[in-house]
Design a protein around this motif. Sequence first.
Motif, short mmCIF file in Angstrom:
data_model
loop_
_atom_site.label_atom_id
_atom_site.label_comp_id
_atom_site.label_asym_id
_atom_site.label_seq_id
_atom_site.Cartn_x
_atom_site.Cartn_y
_atom_site.Cartn_z
N PRO A 1 0.77 -1.29 0.12
CA PRO A 1 -0.02 -0.19 -0.09
C PRO A 1 0.92 1.18 0.05
CG PRO A 1 -0.90 -1.63 1.46
CD PRO A 1 0.40 -2.27 1.17
N VAL A 2 1.97 1.34 0.76
CA VAL A 2 2.87 2.39 0.52
C VAL A 2 3.40 2.48 -0.74
CG1 VAL A 2 4.73 3.67 1.83
CG2 VAL A 2 3.37 1.94 3.09
N LEU A 3 4.01 1.58 -1.29
CA LEU A 3 4.34 1.73 -2.59
C LEU A 3 3.11 2.29 -3.68
CD1 LEU A 3 6.36 -1.45 -3.09
CD2 LEU A 3 7.10 0.82 -2.41
N ASN A 4 1.90 1.80 -3.44
CA ASN A 4 0.78 2.40 -4.23
C ASN A 4 0.66 3.82 -3.94
OD1 ASN A 4 0.51 -0.47 -5.10
ND2 ASN A 4 -1.26 -0.73 -3.77
N THR A 5 0.77 4.16 -2.62
CA THR A 5 0.59 5.65 -2.43
C THR A 5 1.62 6.59 -3.24
OG1 THR A 5 -0.25 5.34 -0.13
CG2 THR A 5 0.82 7.34 -0.75
N LEU A 6 2.72 6.02 -2.94
CA LEU A 6 3.71 6.92 -3.88
C LEU A 6 3.58 7.18 -5.40
CD1 LEU A 6 7.17 5.21 -2.48
CD2 LEU A 6 6.50 7.45 -2.05
N LYS A 7 2.92 5.84 -6.00
CA LYS A 7 2.59 6.09 -7.36
C LYS A 7 1.48 7.09 -7.66
CE LYS A 7 4.31 1.46 -8.86
NZ LYS A 7 3.88 0.25 -9.30
N THR A 8 0.49 7.09 -6.86
CA THR A 8 -0.72 7.71 -6.86
C THR A 8 -0.28 9.22 -6.74
OG1 THR A 8 -2.25 6.07 -6.30
CG2 THR A 8 -2.96 8.27 -6.11
N LEU A 9 0.40 9.57 -5.66
CA LEU A 9 0.63 10.91 -5.51
C LEU A 9 1.53 11.51 -6.62
CD1 LEU A 9 1.68 10.87 -1.88
CD2 LEU A 9 -0.33 11.80 -2.80
N ARG A 10 2.54 10.56 -7.27
CA ARG A 10 3.19 11.00 -8.26
C ARG A 10 2.40 11.25 -9.68
NH1 ARG A 10 7.26 7.00 -10.83
NH2 ARG A 10 5.23 5.89 -11.38
N GLU A 11 1.23 10.38 -9.91
CA GLU A 11 0.10 10.68 -10.93
C GLU A 11 -0.37 12.03 -10.69
OE1 GLU A 11 -2.04 7.14 -10.54
OE2 GLU A 11 -0.56 5.84 -11.21
N HIS A 12 -0.57 12.43 -9.21
CA HIS A 12 -1.42 13.69 -9.30
C HIS A 12 -0.34 14.89 -9.35
CE1 HIS A 12 -5.57 12.37 -8.33
NE2 HIS A 12 -5.12 11.42 -8.07
N ASN A 13 0.97 14.53 -9.68
CA ASN A 13 1.77 15.73 -9.86
C ASN A 13 2.15 16.29 -8.31
OD1 ASN A 13 2.19 15.75 -12.58
ND2 ASN A 13 0.22 16.36 -12.65
N VAL A 14 1.98 15.67 -7.22
CA VAL A 14 2.27 15.97 -6.02
C VAL A 14 3.89 16.24 -5.84
CG1 VAL A 14 2.18 15.68 -3.50
CG2 VAL A 14 0.19 15.31 -4.98
N TRP A 15 4.66 17.08 -5.24
CA TRP A 15 6.00 17.08 -5.19
C TRP A 15 6.08 16.05 -4.17
CZ3 TRP A 15 10.14 18.53 -7.42
CH2 TRP A 15 11.42 18.14 -6.94
N LEU A 16 7.26 15.17 -4.38
CA LEU A 16 7.34 14.05 -3.48
C LEU A 16 8.87 14.06 -2.92
CD1 LEU A 16 5.52 10.78 -5.00
CD2 LEU A 16 5.48 11.86 -2.77
N GLU A 17 9.00 13.77 -1.63
CA GLU A 17 10.49 13.45 -1.00
C GLU A 17 10.28 12.31 -0.35
OE1 GLU A 17 12.84 16.67 0.05
OE2 GLU A 17 12.05 18.00 -1.34
N ILE A 18 10.98 11.34 0.04
CA ILE A 18 10.77 10.07 0.71
C ILE A 18 11.95 9.98 1.67
CG2 ILE A 18 11.09 7.50 0.30
CD1 ILE A 18 10.27 7.97 -2.71
N THR A 19 11.41 9.52 2.95
CA THR A 19 12.21 9.34 4.07
C THR A 19 12.53 7.80 4.36
OG1 THR A 19 11.63 11.28 5.20
CG2 THR A 19 12.50 9.52 6.71
N HIS A 20 13.47 7.30 4.69
CA HIS A 20 13.95 6.02 4.88
C HIS A 20 14.59 6.22 6.23
CE1 HIS A 20 14.45 1.62 4.60
NE2 HIS A 20 15.42 1.90 4.71
N LEU A 21 14.00 5.80 7.41
CA LEU A 21 14.65 5.56 8.76
C LEU A 21 15.73 4.25 8.72
CD1 LEU A 21 15.26 6.82 11.54
CD2 LEU A 21 13.06 5.47 12.46
N MET A 22 16.82 4.59 9.04
CA MET A 22 17.80 3.47 9.02
C MET A 22 17.96 3.13 10.46
SD MET A 22 20.23 4.23 5.79
CE MET A 22 20.24 2.39 5.56
N ILE A 23 17.29 1.91 10.79
CA ILE A 23 17.24 1.32 12.08
C ILE A 23 18.34 0.00 12.12
CG2 ILE A 23 16.02 0.22 13.83
CD1 ILE A 23 13.54 1.76 13.06
#
Length: 322
Positions: A226-248
């Motif tokens: 579902p998170v990967l789907n969200t990234l694709k959907t927001l990009r389709e709507h031309n939302v400016w995207l940045e991604i955070t990856h917390l390294m534990i």
Amino acid sequence: MYKKVIVNVIVIVKFYQPEGRLTHKPLTNMKECLYYTKLEDHVVRCELCPHQCLIKPDGRGRCRSRVNREGTLYSEAYGHPCALAIDPIEKKPLYHFHPGEKCLSLACTGCNLRCKGCQNHDISQIRPADTEYYPLSPKDLISLARNHRQHIIAYTYTEPLTWYEYTLDCARLAHDNNMLNVLVSAGYINDEPLQQIAPYIDAANIDLKYFSDETYRWMSGAALQPVLNTLKTLREHNVWLEITHLMIPATETAEEFRAMCRWLRDNGFADTPLHLTRFFPRYQLQKDYAPTPIATLHQAKAIAQEEGIRHIHLGNVPSSDE
């Protein structure tokens, strides 16, 4: 190059005092939720996120803020933010969207994930009635932003997609008043509600926490797809995207991280800024856990560069260690 926020802390700013102070009065003006189905015996099924919670009368969803009252699902968080602050936009973190500007940040309680290392668990893992709040309608929020000369509003700190109705109404009104909306989210939402709110979101930082479904379920009580789907959907709507990856430490292998970077590259996110953030022990991840070695972040940055990710930022580190 960009101002880094070394420690990500919440400052509750008491500049908005509609009744003179934060209040702990009983919650009022709850709003009926969108995206749910009424079932037999006053049971409801929430359809906002992939959890699809079945909620009995007087029960709550996993987010703790959506409650069943006699067969009708209500958002207790609506109009009841527990945190307000004026932040640098880089704190979201967004380094390529209006850099150097500030934004009015707000949060209500609630989250549909159960991250063991949550940095804001004191407000994300409680009910709206468990803390003080500001009575703040969407109209009041716009007035507050205007009074403090802020044209960017950030829905942040907890999970704004669990206080969905409030986020949606505020975002719509902000757009009507020529303001910008920023969403800081784990991205765990079903497609239909995301499609409805996406046109009102100008920028988003999405937490892509892990690239293993097993680890997502173990560490956060969620799933990867579902998170990967969200990234694709927001990009389709031309939302400016940045991604955070917390390294534990000990939650992913170098191979898993490389696979994540390859997925981003192969799915059109090579130019999407990637924030590799240093972990500090919090909440349920304190015993046997230590801060992420800075060398680990540099190793991950090198892997991301090898796989074609073009904009990589290290977070929660001194500028001398970037």
